[in-house]
Scaffold this active site. Structure first.
Site, PDB file in Angstrom:
ATOM      1  N   LYS A 191       0.696  -1.335  -0.154  1.00 40.71           N
ATOM      2  CA  LYS A 191       0.071   0.073   0.099  1.00 40.71           C
ATOM      3  C   LYS A 191       1.079   1.382   0.054  1.00 40.71           C
ATOM      4  O   LYS A 191       2.098   1.072   0.225  1.00 40.71           O
ATOM      5  CB  LYS A 191      -0.973  -0.079   1.452  1.00 40.71           C
ATOM      6  CG  LYS A 191      -1.735  -1.087   1.227  1.00 40.71           C
ATOM      7  CD  LYS A 191      -2.699  -1.117   0.010  1.00 40.71           C
ATOM      8  CE  LYS A 191      -3.881  -2.260   0.126  1.00 40.71           C
ATOM      9  NZ  LYS A 191      -3.510  -3.552  -0.125  1.00 40.71           N
TER      10      LYS A 191
HETATM   11  C1  LIG Z   1      -9.577  -3.164  -1.365  1.00 40.55           C
HETATM   12  C2  LIG Z   1      -9.248  -3.935  -0.239  1.00 40.55           C
HETATM   13  N1  LIG Z   1      -9.849  -3.841   0.820  1.00 40.55           N
HETATM   14  C3  LIG Z   1      -9.286  -4.509   1.827  1.00 40.55           C
HETATM   15  C4  LIG Z   1      -8.281  -4.996   1.987  1.00 40.55           C
HETATM   16  C5  LIG Z   1      -7.764  -5.829   3.199  1.00 40.55           C
HETATM   17  O1  LIG Z   1      -6.679  -5.008   3.738  1.00 40.55           O
HETATM   18  P1  LIG Z   1      -5.494  -5.664   4.946  1.00 40.55           P
HETATM   19  O2  LIG Z   1      -4.802  -6.608   4.301  1.00 40.55           O
HETATM   20  O3  LIG Z   1      -5.026  -4.668   5.658  1.00 40.55           O
HETATM   21  O4  LIG Z   1      -6.471  -6.476   5.735  1.00 40.55           O
HETATM   22  C6  LIG Z   1      -7.415  -5.035   0.732  1.00 40.55           C
HETATM   23  C7  LIG Z   1      -5.796  -5.780   0.829  1.00 40.55           C
HETATM   24  O5  LIG Z   1      -5.235  -5.861  -0.082  1.00 40.55           O
HETATM   25  C8  LIG Z   1      -7.898  -4.377  -0.214  1.00 40.55           C
HETATM   26  O6  LIG Z   1      -7.280  -4.380  -1.347  1.00 40.55           O
END
Ligand SMILES: Cc1ncc(COP(=O)(O)O)c(C=O)c1O
Length: 386
Positions: A191
């Site tokens: 990210k």
């Molecule tokens: C659009 C989206 N939502 C939620 C998430 C979940 O994030 P995390 O890995 O921090 O739980 C991601 C992770 O890549 C994502 O791309």
């Protein structure tokens, strides 16, 4: 150029490289010297810096964005048999968070020419049981917020913005995540800013923020600080059981110094994205993302579409680029293709997302990507069409 994240000797051009600066390392080392390694000053500062950056009233740091989504749903009272609408083309975290509340994900199609939830499809899928919508600011681009907020308002639905890709994405001069009931961010290594694993929830509701803080820490009615400053620290109430979804001091310290660079990070990403954009114009069958509508983009991903008359299919192009040592990938397989979610998807609801899924390919993009590396990607794409 740093090595591929999997140390694959054949990959000379990774898809992303996390940017960990000297300052980041210094901040993390300093946090390691604290006696308080969780729920301490780093967390407080990270949350307050995040509020300042997004101009939101409250920020609650959590262990990842999936936890942020799960807690947001819980704090908004989403429970068994409630329905929550999500787009088919999103990361499975949205669907998983809904199921974690024993609620039902209702998966709707996206538009033909962009990546956003289809409004027609959204309207068709609202029932008496619908309680919330999770719009996704996919790839860092503001989604069709106005229309979604209008429908939510008309139908008394909650809105949880998935901002996992969208730190630095503004709409009408306001940061995304401040339009709905809450906004959920991810600091996963790919990210725009990273804490290795980590997430943040923003909200302008005091009541929701208080509930989120409790749920993040087992549902305890008193914060760690207040428990140790008055009364007996072991005496607290649990009205609703929560989870341990805390972000520790070390990762919060990394978040603080990453967030300081966010403007620079997003400028570099933008520069790299615009470079692809200029150089990949006018290749028949290569559809570039719409950069006009996306002025306030965080430039998280640069996703092209590959279709005829380009000589290769998307999968063939992926393989050929890999053969040249270039990592690319697809964000994501749509939700309806996972066996766990088939029962929540009507086939009439997934036509556009199915077509889109077969065409998309995200090119390597990160702040310090070298021009010569991008030139190699561009040259290969052009060469494969000859
Ligand atoms: C659009 C989206 N939502 C939620 C998430 C979940 O994030 P995390 O890995 O921090 O739980 C991601 C992770 O890549 C994502 O791309």
């Amino acid at each position: 150029m740093k090595k591929d994240i999997f140390n694959d000797p054949n990959i000379k051009f990774p898809a992303y490289i996390p940017w960990i600066s000297k300052e980041d390392k210094k901040n993390v080392s300093k946090a390691l010297e604290q006696t308080m390694l969780t729920l301490g000053p780093q967390l407080e500062k990270f949350e307050s810096d995040f509020c300042k950056y997004t101009k939101s009233k409250y920020a609650i740091a959590v262990s990842n964005c999936t936890a942020a989504l799960h807690l947001s749903l819980m704090a908004l009272g989403i429970k068994k048999n409630d329905e929550v609408i999500i787009p088919d083309l999103t990361f499975v975290a949205d669907a998983n968070a809904i199921l974690a509340c024993n609620a039902k994900p209702v998966v709707v199609d996206i538009n033909k020419d962009d990546y956003f939830m289809s409004i027609t499809n959204l309207k068709k899928n609202i029932t008496k049981k619908t309680k919330a919508i999770i719009p996704v600011h996919i790839y860092g681009q503001v989604c069709n917020l106005d229309e979604i907020l209008k429908i939510a308002n008309e139908n008394d639905l909650k809105v949880i913005e998935d901002c996992a890709h969208a730190i630095g994405t503004f709409y009408n001069s306001k940061h995304v995540g401040t339009f709905g009931n809450s906004g959920c961010f991810s600091f996963y290594p790919t990210k725009n800013i990273t804490t290795a694993e980590g997430g943040m929830i923003i909200t302008n509701s005091k009541k929701m923020a208080e509930k989120l803080r409790q749920l993040r820490s087992h549902g305890m009615s008193r914060s760690l600080k207040s428990r140790y400053s008055s009364g007996y620290p072991w005496v607290f109430e649990i009205t609703e059981p929560g989870y341990n979804y805390r972000l520790d001091e070390i990762r919060a310290a990394l978040g603080i110094s990453q967030l300081k660079r966010i403007t620079k990070i997003n400028e570099l990403r933008k520069k790299a994205a615009l470079y692809y954009h200029t150089k990949l114009q006018n290749i028949p069958g290569i559809i570039l993302p719409d950069m006009v509508k996306t002025k306030n983009h965080s430039y998280h991903l640069y996703t092209i579409k590959v279709r005829k008359p380009f000589k290769l299919s998307r999968n063939q192009l992926y393989k050929k680029l890999k053969g040249e040592g270039i990592r690319t990938t697809v964000y994501w397989m749509p939700i309806h293709l996972y066996s766990a979610y088939k029962e929540f998807c009507k086939l009439s609801n997934v036509k556009n997302s199915s077509t889109t899924y077969n065409e998309i390919l995200a090119l390597p993009l990160f702040p310090n990507i070298e021009k010569k590396y991008q030139d190699k990607v561009i040259k290969c794409i052009k060469k494969f069409d000859e």
